[in-house]
Design an enzyme around this catalytic site. Structure first.
Site, PDB file in Angstrom:
ATOM      1  N   HIS A   1      -9.042   3.437  -2.560  1.00 43.61           N
ATOM      2  CA  HIS A   1      -9.389   2.985  -1.207  1.00 43.61           C
ATOM      3  C   HIS A   1     -10.194   1.704  -1.356  1.00 43.61           C
ATOM      4  O   HIS A   1     -11.359   1.619  -0.983  1.00 43.61           O
ATOM      5  CB  HIS A   1     -10.178   4.063  -0.467  1.00 43.61           C
TER       6      HIS A   1
ATOM      7  N   HIS B   1       0.825  -1.207   0.000  1.00 49.26           N
ATOM      8  CA  HIS B   1       0.000   0.000   0.000  1.00 49.26           C
ATOM      9  C   HIS B   1       0.862   1.262   0.000  1.00 49.26           C
ATOM     10  O   HIS B   1       0.548   2.236  -0.683  1.00 49.26           O
ATOM     11  CB  HIS B   1      -0.902  -0.010   1.235  1.00 49.26           C
TER      12      HIS B   1
END
Length: 601
Positions: free
Chosen positions: A319, A248
């Site tokens: 997201h 991430h």
């Protein structure tokens, strides 16, 4: 202390839009016919205020034209008892989950009472649905609750027989956190299998190669004895490294060396990082032909020239995993999270509009084709879009444009893009708007919402494949109202020159923001015991890596700190001094006077 049930409900003379929506969704999605639904909002107030004060709160919170209220046996003058129902369905938050409605209620109650509610006074919100239908059974009601109204990862579902609709148990989801905190140490001199197991159980999302690199680092680390540490890393240190190295945050797949073969031509080539080659490389090529790129790939968002007074700041990010677990909360966190990126670019950009894009499975996907533990694409789409719109609107930033794409390959993991456009002055005083610095001796200051267990492992969990055991605490619900107040404060502080550097607390929380900032000047000392928490009992590593939404980190010159604090208090923004920056070459973290992490910058 007393518990007050404050109930607000729509007057029966008016249409109840939530009730009508549920009737439609129950039929369309679940195949369940509801004949009648009524809704009411319930706030459980735990306080030492008097009954008269609780009634005053209810009387000033309701809309007398549209609503009625009830507190115990006391009711508003326009109160009409609810019709009998077959079942009552109550949806509330689980312990430790951010409850924005309750936070807003606390602020309103403080205005009404003329005092702030103390730390030992609580408010919990829930929504109750009084449902009736021919041949309706408890199983049907539970299906509606879990499939349409609640996300069982973060919300509780209570179903009662209609005869109990006026005798509902109190909603008191207290966080049973231990006052005792601890710092664990790990012996990494173990087998490869044990290293892999440590990464898996700890949701570190690190490969064996990465775990062995960490093992080797601590074998050769020097100077740890001087700060009270030995060769065994603490859980704080492992968590910092895990979030820093997560897919991430580090985009390892994007940055990897790839052997590529064109299946049509048979041509083979080695690509040294898709990111460097196709994104950064193409941008560099463009920059040689155009004059308007002011700042790219070195701050939270890109900056381009607009006119002689200001630049445009733009950022889009995904997201995906949080939205897959909790569509509404995850997407809201995504939009308010990307809002913070332009806000933390340069000296701080003012926000204009939001944009969005979704890649989802078909809303007509059969239930049997949705993997266990994952939500149906239709539920995802409705929740995601509502989260994006609410997150922007409630923080004062309208959405400008968006798109949606449907394909069965996105059933396993959706893509949710959120973006924000802002403006940044060319100069703020004597400082260029797109630039920022940190000097040794500047104070580490945090401002905004408090830290809780929600948001922990946001970076590492987002780097994994989704499954039925994906961690609930990785999803943090955004609080756009708190962020709005924080944003307004930032722009005032910016224009007064009260800080030198600003950045957001992203997926790694403090470890991400303060760690990056320490790299700018060469080191820092951070005291976690000063962090403002939602509740007691959080371990140091949890405080450090929890994705603290609605929170920014600042480098404030010592001579400006008093004015900085004064402005924050005037704007109802909580700020805390948590340490100072230095040029030690170390990221040093303390808790209650003891060093719990010491890593090279």
């Amino acid at each position: 202390m007393k518990n007050y049930r404050i109930e607000l409900a729509a007057l029966p003379v008016w249409r109840d839009s939530r009730a009508e929506a549920l009737i439609r969704q129950a039929k369309a999605v679940c195949g369940i016919q509801l004949d009648r639904v009524a809704t009411r909002d319930v706030y459980t107030l735990v306080s030492d205020c008097s009954s008269a004060e609780a009634e005053k709160i209810a009387g000033l919170l309701y809309n007398p034209v549209l609503q009625m209220w009830r507190v115990g046996e006391s009711v508003s003058g326009n109160f009409v008892p609810a019709e009998k129902c077959d079942y009552l369905l109550s949806i509330g938050f689980k312990p430790g989950v951010t409850d924005n409605v309750s936070r807003t209620f606390r602020t309103a109650a403080a205005d009404i009472l003329g005092r702030k509610l103390r730390e030992d006074e609580y408010v919990f919100s829930s929504t109750e649905y009084l449902v009736s239908g021919k041949d309706l059974c408890e199983k049907d009601v539970r299906t509606i609750g879990y499939k349409l109204l609640a996300n069982e990862l973060i919300q509780s579902v209570l179903v009662l027989d209609g005869s109990e609709s006026e005798n509902v148990p109190e909603n008191l989801p207290f966080m049973n956190a231990s006052e005792k905190v601890q710092v664990k140490k790990y012996n990494l001199e173990v087998s490869d299998d044990e290293l892999v197991e440590l990464s898996k159980k700890g949701i570190l999302a690190l490969s064996l190669e990465e775990m062995k690199s960490i093992q080797n680092y601590f074998r050769n680390a020097s100077g740890r004895e001087a700060v009270g540490l030995d060769a065994n890393p603490t859980d704080v240190e492992l968590e910092v490294l895990a979030q820093t190295w997560s897919e991430h945050c580090k985009h390892k797949i994007f940055s990897a060396e790839i052997d590529y073969e064109n299946c049509e031509t048979g041509e083979k080539e080695t690509i040294d990082s898709c990111y460097k080659t196709f994104i950064k490389g193409s941008t560099k090529a463009i920059s040689e032909k155009v004059p308007y790129l002011v700042s790219v790939f070195k701050d939270n968002a890109g900056v381009i020239d607009f006119n002689d007074k200001c630049d445009v700041v733009y950022k889009v990010e995904t997201h995906n995993s949080p939205s897959a677990l909790d569509p509404y909360g995850g997407a809201m966190t995504g939009i308010v999270g990307v809002n913070r990126d332009p806000m933390g670019t340069g000296q701080g950009a003012e926000l204009l509009i939001n944009v969005w894009g979704y890649c989802l499975g078909s809303p007509f996907t059969a239930d049997s084709n949705v993997p266990e533990g994952l939500l149906h694409p239709r539920r995802l789409r409705d929740g995601v879009h509502k989260g994006v719109i609410d997150g922007g609107n409630q923080s004062g930033i309208p959405y400008g444009n968006g798109w949606e794409y449907f394909d069965e390959r996105y059933i396993g993991k959706p893509l949710v893009y959120c973006g924000t456009v802002g403006t940044l002055p060319k100069k703020i005083g004597n400082v260029k708007g797109a630039e920022k610095t940190i000097c040794p001796g500047d104070l580490i200051v945090m401002g905004g919402g408090r830290i809780g267990k929600d948001g922990i492992h946001g970076a590492t969990f987002s780097s994994e494949e989704l499954h039925k055991d994906s961690p609930v605490q990785a999803v943090q619900i955004g609080d756009p109202i708190t962020q709005k107040k924080l944003g307004d404060f930032i722009f005032e502080a910016r224009d007064r020159g009260l800080y030198r550097f600003i950045t957001d607390n992203g997926a790694g929380g403090l470890s991400s923001s303060v760690g990056e900032m320490a790299g700018e000047c060469g080191g820092c000392r951070l005291d976690l015991s000063k962090a403002p928490l939602k509740y007691a009992g959080m371990d140091p590593w949890e405080i450090l890596v929890s994705e603290a939404q609605e929170r920014m980190s600042f480098a404030v010159p010592p001579e400006k700190i008093d004015e900085f604090k004064k402005l924050a208090a005037e704007r109802d923004v909580e700020v805390t001094v948590m340490g100072e920056f230095n040029n030690s070459g170390l990221f040093q973290v303390e808790y209650n006077g003891e060093t719990v992490a010491c890593l090279d910058i």
